[in-house]
Design an enzyme around this catalytic site. Sequence first.
Site, PDB file in Angstrom:
ATOM      1  N   ASN A  38     -15.510 -12.387  50.220  1.00  0.00           N
ATOM      2  CA  ASN A  38     -15.768 -11.817  51.557  1.00  0.00           C
ATOM      3  C   ASN A  38     -16.343 -12.859  52.516  1.00  0.00           C
ATOM      4  OD1 ASN A  38     -18.354 -12.165  50.658  1.00  0.00           O
ATOM      5  ND2 ASN A  38     -18.984 -10.019  50.865  1.00  0.00           N
ATOM      6  N   ASP A  64     -15.605  -7.006  49.870  1.00  0.00           N
ATOM      7  CA  ASP A  64     -16.923  -7.009  49.231  1.00  0.00           C
ATOM      8  C   ASP A  64     -16.787  -6.246  47.914  1.00  0.00           C
ATOM      9  OD1 ASP A  64     -20.299  -6.064  50.311  1.00  0.00           O
ATOM     10  OD2 ASP A  64     -19.481  -6.639  48.353  1.00  0.00           O
ATOM     11  N   SER A 131     -25.498 -18.938  33.710  1.00  0.00           N
ATOM     12  CA  SER A 131     -26.270 -20.115  34.109  1.00  0.00           C
ATOM     13  C   SER A 131     -27.318 -20.441  33.053  1.00  0.00           C
ATOM     14  CB  SER A 131     -26.955 -19.826  35.454  1.00  0.00           C
ATOM     15  OG  SER A 131     -27.946 -20.778  35.728  1.00  0.00           O
ATOM     16  N   TYR A 156     -32.910 -13.954  40.524  1.00  0.00           N
ATOM     17  CA  TYR A 156     -31.550 -14.503  40.359  1.00  0.00           C
ATOM     18  C   TYR A 156     -31.265 -14.671  38.865  1.00  0.00           C
ATOM     19  CZ  TYR A 156     -28.151 -18.106  39.481  1.00  0.00           C
ATOM     20  OH  TYR A 156     -27.110 -18.808  38.950  1.00  0.00           O
ATOM     21  N   LYS A 160     -28.508 -12.832  36.040  1.00  0.00           N
ATOM     22  CA  LYS A 160     -27.606 -13.507  35.112  1.00  0.00           C
ATOM     23  C   LYS A 160     -27.837 -13.021  33.673  1.00  0.00           C
ATOM     24  CE  LYS A 160     -25.175 -15.935  37.918  1.00  0.00           C
ATOM     25  NZ  LYS A 160     -23.743 -15.595  38.145  1.00  0.00           N
ATOM     26  N   TYR A 183     -23.673 -22.440  32.963  1.00  0.00           N
ATOM     27  CA  TYR A 183     -23.610 -23.733  33.639  1.00  0.00           C
ATOM     28  C   TYR A 183     -24.987 -24.374  33.629  1.00  0.00           C
ATOM     29  CZ  TYR A 183     -19.828 -21.109  35.960  1.00  0.00           C
ATOM     30  OH  TYR A 183     -18.759 -20.311  36.245  1.00  0.00           O
ATOM     31  N   PHE A 184     -25.030 -25.672  33.500  1.00  0.00           N
ATOM     32  CA  PHE A 184     -26.292 -26.362  33.715  1.00  0.00           C
ATOM     33  C   PHE A 184     -26.344 -26.730  35.198  1.00  0.00           C
ATOM     34  CE2 PHE A 184     -28.585 -26.375  29.755  1.00  0.00           C
ATOM     35  CZ  PHE A 184     -27.710 -25.578  29.044  1.00  0.00           C
ATOM     36  N   LEU A 206     -30.558 -30.487  44.170  1.00  0.00           N
ATOM     37  CA  LEU A 206     -30.896 -31.908  44.279  1.00  0.00           C
ATOM     38  C   LEU A 206     -29.797 -32.762  44.897  1.00  0.00           C
ATOM     39  CD1 LEU A 206     -32.875 -34.230  43.721  1.00  0.00           C
ATOM     40  CD2 LEU A 206     -31.819 -34.472  41.464  1.00  0.00           C
ATOM     41  N   VAL A 223     -39.388 -35.296  46.299  1.00  0.00           N
ATOM     42  CA  VAL A 223     -39.255 -35.105  44.843  1.00  0.00           C
ATOM     43  C   VAL A 223     -40.314 -34.084  44.455  1.00  0.00           C
ATOM     44  CG1 VAL A 223     -39.507 -36.197  42.590  1.00  0.00           C
ATOM     45  CG2 VAL A 223     -38.411 -37.450  44.480  1.00  0.00           C
TER      46      VAL A 223
HETATM   47  C1  WQD Z   1     -33.000 -29.811  40.114  1.00  0.00           C
HETATM   48  C2  WQD Z   1     -34.273 -30.650  40.095  1.00  0.00           C
HETATM   49  C3  WQD Z   1     -36.006 -29.778  41.474  1.00  0.00           C
HETATM   50  C4  WQD Z   1     -34.204 -30.544  45.368  1.00  0.00           C
HETATM   51  C5  WQD Z   1     -30.807 -24.256  40.093  1.00  0.00           C
HETATM   52  C6  WQD Z   1     -30.626 -22.867  39.566  1.00  0.00           C
HETATM   53  C7  WQD Z   1     -29.517 -22.856  38.558  1.00  0.00           C
HETATM   54  C8  WQD Z   1     -28.280 -23.405  39.184  1.00  0.00           C
HETATM   55  C9  WQD Z   1     -28.538 -24.821  39.664  1.00  0.00           C
HETATM   56  C10 WQD Z   1     -26.970 -21.642  40.149  1.00  0.00           C
HETATM   57  C11 WQD Z   1     -35.530 -29.776  40.043  1.00  0.00           C
HETATM   58  C12 WQD Z   1     -35.567 -31.160  41.948  1.00  0.00           C
HETATM   59  C13 WQD Z   1     -34.388 -30.461  43.993  1.00  0.00           C
HETATM   60  C14 WQD Z   1     -35.037 -31.407  46.145  1.00  0.00           C
HETATM   61  C15 WQD Z   1     -36.174 -32.073  44.140  1.00  0.00           C
HETATM   62  N1  WQD Z   1     -27.880 -22.589  40.274  1.00  0.00           N
HETATM   63  N2  WQD Z   1     -35.359 -31.222  43.411  1.00  0.00           N
HETATM   64  N3  WQD Z   1     -35.978 -32.140  45.497  1.00  0.00           N
HETATM   65  O1  WQD Z   1     -33.467 -25.711  39.981  1.00  0.00           O
HETATM   66  O2  WQD Z   1     -32.417 -27.002  38.048  1.00  0.00           O
HETATM   67  O3  WQD Z   1     -31.210 -25.089  39.033  1.00  0.00           O
HETATM   68  O4  WQD Z   1     -29.594 -24.744  40.618  1.00  0.00           O
HETATM   69  O5  WQD Z   1     -26.305 -21.353  39.205  1.00  0.00           O
HETATM   70  O6  WQD Z   1     -29.296 -21.526  38.147  1.00  0.00           O
HETATM   71  O7  WQD Z   1     -31.811 -22.467  38.928  1.00  0.00           O
HETATM   72  O8  WQD Z   1     -31.418 -27.175  40.325  1.00  0.00           O
HETATM   73  O9  WQD Z   1     -30.808 -28.874  41.975  1.00  0.00           O
HETATM   74  O10 WQD Z   1     -32.416 -27.014  42.664  1.00  0.00           O
HETATM   75  O11 WQD Z   1     -33.185 -28.813  41.134  1.00  0.00           O
HETATM   76  O12 WQD Z   1     -37.048 -32.755  43.585  1.00  0.00           O
HETATM   77  O13 WQD Z   1     -34.917 -31.521  47.401  1.00  0.00           O
HETATM   78  O14 WQD Z   1     -34.341 -31.395  41.302  1.00  0.00           O
HETATM   79  O15 WQD Z   1     -37.406 -29.633  41.585  1.00  0.00           O
HETATM   80  O16 WQD Z   1     -36.487 -30.432  39.250  1.00  0.00           O
HETATM   81  P1  WQD Z   1     -32.267 -26.262  39.314  1.00  0.00           P
HETATM   82  P2  WQD Z   1     -31.927 -27.958  41.611  1.00  0.00           P
END
Ligand code: WQD
Length: 356
Positions: A38, A64, A131, A156, A160, A183-184, A206, A223
């Site tokens: 959607n 939707d 996830s 969230y 899942k 997924y990681f 990130l 960070v």
């Molecule tokens: C990774 C690391 C942050 C941004 C989430 C969801 C997971 C999946 C992936 C959907 C962490 C650090 C991040 C920044 C930082 N989503 N970081 N500065 O939290 O492992 O997983 O996204 O399916 O379900 O939980 O991913 O990329 O948000 O963070 O330091 O500006 O990078 O603290 O340690 P996360 P992320």
Amino acid sequence: MSGFFMQKILVTGGCGYIGSHTIVDLIENGYDVISVDNNSRSNPNMFSGIEKITGKKIKNYKVDLCNYDDTFAIFLENADIKGVIHFAAYKSVEESVKDPLLYFENNINSLVNLLKCVQEFKVPNFVFSSSCTVYGDADDMTVTESTPLMPAESPYGMTKQMGEQIVNEFSKSTGLRSILLRYFNPAGAHPSTAIGEMPLGKPQNLVPAITQTAIGRIPKMFVHGTDYVTRDGSCIRDYIHVCDLANAHTLALKYLEEGRNNSLCEIFNLGSGNGVTVLEAIHAFEKVSGVKLNYETGPRRAGDVEAIYANNDLAKNTLSWKPKYSLEDIMSTAWKWEQFLKADETVFRSQPGELN
Ligand code: WQD
């Protein structure tokens, strides 16, 4: 493919990041694909990117999934659907904490409606987008599919965990063959730079935070914590290229179609198997791009686990999955995509739903 019977697959969330890359992989493996999206959180221009790569126009139903009648109508019009891959869901950890009911209503109702239609139309194969967040703050840093689940860290993550249980119970009661893919950290973009990640608003994840900082879309990034008990104090995650992730969905579907499944509902971790710290990821980007990143170390982010990465042996051994992209490939394709977006502001950025 002459004589190849093109199985029709319904991809929900087909305009999304992983959905769009999976559609490309399915087409390249001879499937006929339709999408339902959607566009509440995605950009319909992603289909022009898919067409650029595959030469195929994708039919998308702008529906939707929380509307049962509209969802039913899609199946009525496509009674030859042989499999469903379900991506469509809200996925912001931060937003889910602020508005849990939005997440329970959207992510659960849409899944239940979809499964009702799958049952009604006897669709034999179902792949569910899950996830690593379902592991919560696991005791072990490296998790296997049998690692006990801890309480999810966010609504969230709860959706899942619930979603996995709903699909599992549904499979047991109906005989539907299903697979749950955990997924990681999906990252990177298609090497063609025709499709990639389109975070709405300020990037939470990130890699888009890195590339948007590097291109100047955001002035600097932080960070989140350097006082963790890890080799450099920053969190450890398992970054997996979105194209590797996409191919795992095609392999999962083939596995079910060929009846190779050992039980009605099976779970697979989809990660690279490599743990990488936030600072290592930043340095990998700087090395690949030649750009010095403007970042500062800041306080921890609520809800972050210290370290988690996958044991991906089961997916490699059972699905014959062979992840081929490295962390450097993730950073180089993500950077090329960010540069494409900047050059092509008209096409992608100025679309409805873009929260700035
Ligand atoms: C990774 C690391 C942050 C941004 C989430 C969801 C997971 C999946 C992936 C959907 C962490 C650090 C991040 C920044 C930082 N989503 N970081 N500065 O939290 O492992 O997983 O996204 O399916 O379900 O939980 O991913 O990329 O948000 O963070 O330091 O500006 O990078 O603290 O340690 P996360 P992320």
